[in-house]
Design a protein around this motif. Structure first.
Motif, PDB file in Angstrom:
ATOM      1  N   ARG A 292      -6.152   4.914   0.925  1.00  0.00           N
ATOM      2  CA  ARG A 292      -5.278   3.878   1.207  1.00  0.00           C
ATOM      3  C   ARG A 292      -4.764   3.809   2.823  1.00  0.00           C
ATOM      4  O   ARG A 292      -4.637   2.600   3.339  1.00  0.00           O
ATOM      5  CB  ARG A 292      -3.911   3.888   0.518  1.00  0.00           C
ATOM      6  N   VAL A 293      -4.740   4.818   3.375  1.00  0.00           N
ATOM      7  CA  VAL A 293      -4.509   4.725   4.775  1.00  0.00           C
ATOM      8  C   VAL A 293      -5.812   4.484   5.628  1.00  0.00           C
ATOM      9  O   VAL A 293      -5.535   3.506   6.534  1.00  0.00           O
ATOM     10  CB  VAL A 293      -4.199   6.430   5.445  1.00  0.00           C
TER      11      VAL A 293
ATOM     12  N   THR B 282       0.797  -1.326   0.003  1.00  0.00           N
ATOM     13  CA  THR B 282       0.030  -0.222   0.011  1.00  0.00           C
ATOM     14  C   THR B 282       0.886   1.240   0.036  1.00  0.00           C
ATOM     15  O   THR B 282       0.642   2.271  -0.625  1.00  0.00           O
ATOM     16  CB  THR B 282      -0.850   0.114   1.398  1.00  0.00           C
ATOM     17  N   GLY B 283       2.017   1.073   0.515  1.00  0.00           N
ATOM     18  CA  GLY B 283       2.848   2.245   0.852  1.00  0.00           C
ATOM     19  C   GLY B 283       3.544   2.711  -0.627  1.00  0.00           C
ATOM     20  O   GLY B 283       3.467   3.723  -0.984  1.00  0.00           O
TER      21      GLY B 283
ATOM     22  N   GLY C  74      -8.590  -2.059   7.134  1.00  0.00           N
ATOM     23  CA  GLY C  74      -8.595  -3.583   6.380  1.00  0.00           C
ATOM     24  C   GLY C  74      -9.976  -3.297   5.404  1.00  0.00           C
ATOM     25  O   GLY C  74     -10.082  -4.335   4.795  1.00  0.00           O
ATOM     26  N   GLU C  75     -10.794  -2.086   5.308  1.00  0.00           N
ATOM     27  CA  GLU C  75     -11.800  -2.086   4.558  1.00  0.00           C
ATOM     28  C   GLU C  75     -11.520  -1.238   3.539  1.00  0.00           C
ATOM     29  O   GLU C  75     -10.944  -0.212   3.626  1.00  0.00           O
ATOM     30  CB  GLU C  75     -13.009  -1.276   5.510  1.00  0.00           C
ATOM     31  N   ARG C  76     -11.830  -1.501   2.384  1.00  0.00           N
ATOM     32  CA  ARG C  76     -11.898  -0.505   1.122  1.00  0.00           C
ATOM     33  C   ARG C  76     -13.138   0.484   1.086  1.00  0.00           C
ATOM     34  O   ARG C  76     -14.209   0.032   0.949  1.00  0.00           O
ATOM     35  CB  ARG C  76     -11.746  -1.359  -0.194  1.00  0.00           C
ATOM     36  N   PRO C  77     -12.701   1.674   1.188  1.00  0.00           N
ATOM     37  CA  PRO C  77     -13.870   2.611   0.921  1.00  0.00           C
ATOM     38  C   PRO C  77     -14.503   2.664  -0.286  1.00  0.00           C
ATOM     39  O   PRO C  77     -14.049   2.119  -1.133  1.00  0.00           O
ATOM     40  CB  PRO C  77     -13.042   3.958   0.946  1.00  0.00           C
ATOM     41  N   HIS C  78     -15.804   3.108  -0.370  1.00  0.00           N
ATOM     42  CA  HIS C  78     -16.627   2.902  -1.410  1.00  0.00           C
ATOM     43  C   HIS C  78     -16.024   3.816  -2.501  1.00  0.00           C
ATOM     44  O   HIS C  78     -15.572   4.941  -2.321  1.00  0.00           O
ATOM     45  CB  HIS C  78     -18.011   3.557  -1.394  1.00  0.00           C
ATOM     46  N   VAL C  79     -15.828   3.383  -3.757  1.00  0.00           N
ATOM     47  CA  VAL C  79     -15.385   3.939  -4.896  1.00  0.00           C
ATOM     48  C   VAL C  79     -16.254   4.299  -5.925  1.00  0.00           C
ATOM     49  O   VAL C  79     -17.167   3.276  -6.322  1.00  0.00           O
ATOM     50  CB  VAL C  79     -14.216   3.040  -5.650  1.00  0.00           C
ATOM     51  N   THR C  80     -16.710   5.588  -6.533  1.00  0.00           N
ATOM     52  CA  THR C  80     -17.522   5.920  -7.389  1.00  0.00           C
ATOM     53  C   THR C  80     -17.053   5.226  -8.738  1.00  0.00           C
ATOM     54  O   THR C  80     -16.169   4.874  -9.042  1.00  0.00           O
ATOM     55  CB  THR C  80     -17.797   7.353  -7.424  1.00  0.00           C
TER      56      THR C  80
END
Length: 227
Positions: A203-204, A82-83, A210-216
């Motif tokens: 990403r932070v 991720t970094g 551990g959860e992926r934010p909603h992506v439009t």
């Protein structure tokens, strides 16, 4: 061994914070060069992008070295990968600041920005500086509240971007096609700058929760992903 490993992870984090400092300086000076038609300042922003690129390369090499030496698994590997993606976002932000400076250089000794749009560009520059400063703090502290604020800042940038287009599409526009193209590109640079800052923040969030934010759907189209 684990203390050494986490010490090296801290070095990577500090390097990314330094990237945000360099990028913040670049966008601030690039905006000034654009508005003031300052050729010397524009040239300095363009040249300084090499430092941002070099820092990204150094952080990449350190990350790959960690993977090779430590063979991290699970959470630790996720942090490193991720970094790497975050440094790519930050490097792209530096490129966008350089593009702003190149636009200033291309139109020197004139200005690429008509008088009636200078105020909007000033605001876009201020939002850009704010988002990159917050990005550095989010990387350093993993503050999820601050990360969420970047979404609001990005909304403000999007609104300013729409303001540019409202002026461009107005029947009163009298500056011709070339200037319209300059303004369109400039607006896109700032809008994408904020998008990449949001990508880093997401990403932070992913690292912490551990959860992926909603992506439009629009973000899928532009290729921006949270992790």
């Amino acid at each position: 061994m684990r203390e050494h490993f986490h010490g090296e992870l801290a070095v990577l984090s500090e390097g990314m914070v330094e990237m945000t400092r360099l990028v913040g300086s670049a966008i601030a000076r690039g905006t000034t060069a654009l508005l003031d038609a300052d050729l010397g300042l524009a040239e300095s922003v363009i040249a300084a992008d090499e430092q941002i690129d070099a820092l990204q390369i150094d952080l990449e090499e350190r990350s790959f070295g960690l993977i090779a030496r430590q063979q991290p698994v699970a959470t630790d590997l996720r942090v490193i990968i991720t970094g790497l993606r975050m440094t790519a976002d930050l490097e792209r932000m530096g490129d966008l600041a350089r593009h702003v400076a190149k636009l200033a250089r291309m139109r020197y000794p004139g200005s690429a920005i008509p008088a009636e749009l200078r105020g909007t560009i000033v605001e876009m520059g201020q939002v850009a500086e704010r988002v990159v400063a917050k990005t550095g703090s989010v990387i350093a502290t993993r503050d999820l509240t601050l990360a969420a604020e970047l979404e609001t800042d990005d909304d403000a940038m999007d609104q300013l971007h729409r303001t540019l287009f409202a002026v461009l599409l107005s029947p009163d526009w009298e500056h011709g096609i070339e200037t319209a193209i300059d303004v369109t590109l400039c607006g896109r640079y700032y809008e994408r700058f904020a998008d990449h800052a949001v990508s880093v923040a997401r990403r932070v969030v992913y690292l912490v929760t551990g959860e992926r934010p909603h992506v439009t759907s629009s973000e899928h189209q532009t290729g921006l992903r949270p992790a």
